[in-house]
Design a protein around this motif. Structure first.
Motif, PDB file in Angstrom:
ATOM      1  N   LEU A 122       0.811  -1.213   0.000  1.00 16.00           N
ATOM      2  CA  LEU A 122       0.000   0.000   0.000  1.00 16.00           C
ATOM      3  C   LEU A 122       0.850   1.271   0.000  1.00 16.00           C
ATOM      4  CD1 LEU A 122      -2.867  -0.880   2.511  1.00 16.00           C
ATOM      5  CD2 LEU A 122      -3.044  -0.646   0.030  1.00 16.00           C
ATOM      6  N   LYS A 123       2.115   1.147   0.307  1.00 18.51           N
ATOM      7  CA  LYS A 123       2.983   2.321   0.391  1.00 18.51           C
ATOM      8  C   LYS A 123       3.056   3.014  -0.974  1.00 18.51           C
ATOM      9  CE  LYS A 123       7.527   3.809   2.087  1.00 18.51           C
ATOM     10  NZ  LYS A 123       6.946   4.689   3.112  1.00 18.51           N
ATOM     11  N   GLY A 124       2.826   4.317  -0.974  1.00 15.77           N
ATOM     12  CA  GLY A 124       2.916   5.095  -2.205  1.00 15.77           C
ATOM     13  C   GLY A 124       1.721   5.009  -3.125  1.00 15.77           C
ATOM     14  N   LYS A 125       0.650   4.358  -2.687  1.00 13.56           N
ATOM     15  CA  LYS A 125      -0.531   4.199  -3.541  1.00 13.56           C
ATOM     16  C   LYS A 125      -1.484   5.381  -3.460  1.00 13.56           C
ATOM     17  CE  LYS A 125       0.473   0.054  -5.046  1.00 13.56           C
ATOM     18  NZ  LYS A 125       0.816  -0.154  -6.472  1.00 13.56           N
ATOM     19  N   ASN A 126      -1.285   6.273  -2.498  1.00 15.98           N
ATOM     20  CA  ASN A 126      -2.234   7.371  -2.291  1.00 15.98           C
ATOM     21  C   ASN A 126      -1.910   8.552  -3.208  1.00 15.98           C
ATOM     22  OD1 ASN A 126      -4.249   8.995  -1.314  1.00 15.98           O
ATOM     23  ND2 ASN A 126      -3.256   9.431   0.636  1.00 15.98           N
ATOM     24  N   GLN A 127      -2.150   8.346  -4.490  1.00 15.00           N
ATOM     25  CA  GLN A 127      -1.919   9.409  -5.452  1.00 15.00           C
ATOM     26  C   GLN A 127      -2.862   9.249  -6.634  1.00 15.00           C
ATOM     27  OE1 GLN A 127       2.043   8.832  -7.391  1.00 15.00           O
ATOM     28  NE2 GLN A 127       2.302   7.213  -5.867  1.00 15.00           N
ATOM     29  N   VAL A 128      -3.284  10.389  -7.177  1.00 11.01           N
ATOM     30  CA  VAL A 128      -4.154  10.384  -8.343  1.00 11.01           C
ATOM     31  C   VAL A 128      -3.302  10.672  -9.567  1.00 11.01           C
ATOM     32  CG1 VAL A 128      -6.261  11.312  -9.352  1.00 11.01           C
ATOM     33  CG2 VAL A 128      -5.966  11.336  -6.885  1.00 11.01           C
ATOM     34  N   THR A 129      -3.357   9.785 -10.536  1.00 15.10           N
ATOM     35  CA  THR A 129      -2.482   9.916 -11.699  1.00 15.10           C
ATOM     36  C   THR A 129      -3.094  10.774 -12.797  1.00 15.10           C
ATOM     37  OG1 THR A 129      -3.378   7.850 -12.601  1.00 15.10           O
ATOM     38  CG2 THR A 129      -1.396   7.688 -11.258  1.00 15.10           C
ATOM     39  N   LYS A 130      -4.399  11.033 -12.716  1.00 16.10           N
ATOM     40  CA  LYS A 130      -5.076  11.820 -13.744  1.00 16.10           C
ATOM     41  C   LYS A 130      -5.930  12.899 -13.089  1.00 16.10           C
ATOM     42  CE  LYS A 130      -5.297   7.834 -16.867  1.00 16.10           C
ATOM     43  NZ  LYS A 130      -6.199   6.918 -17.615  1.00 16.10           N
ATOM     44  N   GLN A 131      -6.272  13.912 -13.858  1.00 11.38           N
ATOM     45  CA  GLN A 131      -7.094  15.004 -13.363  1.00 11.38           C
ATOM     46  C   GLN A 131      -8.516  14.524 -13.087  1.00 11.38           C
ATOM     47  OE1 GLN A 131      -6.017  18.091 -12.740  1.00 11.38           O
ATOM     48  NE2 GLN A 131      -8.009  18.832 -12.055  1.00 11.38           N
ATOM     49  N   ILE A 132      -9.064  14.938 -11.956  1.00 14.12           N
ATOM     50  CA  ILE A 132     -10.460  14.652 -11.631  1.00 14.12           C
ATOM     51  C   ILE A 132     -11.273  15.881 -12.016  1.00 14.12           C
ATOM     52  CG2 ILE A 132     -12.083  13.969  -9.829  1.00 14.12           C
ATOM     53  CD1 ILE A 132      -9.937  11.883 -10.390  1.00 14.12           C
ATOM     54  N   THR A 133     -12.113  15.744 -13.017  1.00 10.50           N
ATOM     55  CA  THR A 133     -12.826  16.905 -13.557  1.00 10.50           C
ATOM     56  C   THR A 133     -14.334  16.689 -13.547  1.00 10.50           C
ATOM     57  OG1 THR A 133     -12.580  16.016 -15.798  1.00 10.50           O
ATOM     58  CG2 THR A 133     -10.913  17.583 -15.037  1.00 10.50           C
ATOM     59  N   ALA A 134     -15.041  17.801 -13.578  1.00 13.86           N
ATOM     60  CA  ALA A 134     -16.499  17.764 -13.540  1.00 13.86           C
ATOM     61  C   ALA A 134     -17.069  17.296 -14.874  1.00 13.86           C
ATOM     62  CB  ALA A 134     -17.048  19.141 -13.195  1.00 13.86           C
TER      63      ALA A 134
END
Length: 279
Positions: free
Chosen positions: A114-126
């Motif tokens: 689980l180490k280092g998994k807390n990241q979003v690789t793409k933009q979260i958009t409406a």
């Protein structure tokens, strides 16, 4: 009871705040919690604190706390997936959560995977033509990051103390609150946000209640969570009022009464958000 929205809290996930040693125990500046106590309609009963401070009950508290952090993040994720984000962002959110859910529900992976998994690789958009603003998405994505960070921190504490992760059942607390949601929009969303505010505020209050009775390292950890939890409840309330065309004070008071009854009534299931221990 009116809606309290006038507190500014900085974002510091790992900073000890307003903590002092008192008689060998951690204590918290009461002024820090004044807005929380103004919002909640009751304080945690001493019977719960007395049971929670017993060393033999620490494993169940930490296991429940671990899952509460995941569920808080999931609740925010489900909200923006349902109401706000575009399809690609919805898939990104699911992929973000998969390692955590696999660990919690399927027992796949461990603290190292689980180490280092807390990241979003793409933009979260409406999504196109969404009636809900990017502000809802931005606040919920920040909340998700912080809750998943806290999840990992609790898991680290359990690992250091040799407390194994075992699945446990959910308490009655959140389920009972959600049973009172209005079933038509936008009131459904407003109610969900108000409930989110109460869950975050109660978590903050209990961290502060419990911290003075724990060993120094664990007490410091719980105090370090106060800033983000306090801000989370404010964010939920602000979003609820921004979405509602009506003043939400009466609805806030309504859920406050339900929440206080759950906290002050006898409860056979001892958990982080449970009521007065029945035994």
């Amino acid at each position: 009871m009116g809606v309290v929205m006038n507190v500014t809290m900085d974002v510091d996930m790992d900073v000890d705040i307003d903590a002092t040693k008192c008689g060998g125990m951690m204590s918290v500046d009461p002024n820090l919690l004044a807005p929380i106590y103004q919002f909640l309609q009751c304080k945690t009963p001493e019977q719960w604190v007395e049971k929670a401070r017993q060393p033999e009950n620490l494993p169940v508290l930490l296991r429940d706390h671990l899952l509460c952090e995941l569920k808080a993040a999931q609740s925010a994720m489900f909200l923006i997936r349902k109401y706000a984000v575009d399809p690609k962002s919805a898939d990104t959110l699911l992929a973000w959560f998969r390692p955590y859910e696999d660990f919690a529900y399927k027992k796949m992976g461990d603290i190292h995977s689980l180490k280092g998994k807390n990241q979003v690789t793409k933009q979260i958009t409406a999504r196109a033509n969404s009636p809900y603003s990017q502000d809802l998405i931005d606040k919920m994505v920040l909340l998700i990051k912080e809750e998943l960070h806290h999840f990992y921190q609790v898991l680290e504490i359990m690992d250091i103390r040799g407390i194994s992760y075992d699945s446990i059942s959910a308490s009655r607390y959140a389920k009972s609150l959600f049973q009172h949601i209005t079933n038509h929009e936008p009131y459904t969303l407003v109610d969900k946000l108000i409930i989110g505010a109460y869950i975050e505020a109660r978590s903050c209050e209990r961290f502060a209640k419990l911290a003075p009775h724990l060993d120094e390292d664990l007490g410091k950890f719980y105090i370090s969570l106060l800033r983000s939890e306090a801000r989370h409840y404010q964010d939920y309330l602000t979003l609820a009022q921004s979405i509602s065309k009506e003043d939400i004070s009466q609805r806030v008071s309504y859920f406050g009464q339900i929440e206080a009854e759950l906290i002050q009534s006898l409860d056979n299931d001892f958990k982080f958000h449970s009521g007065i221990p029945a035994q």
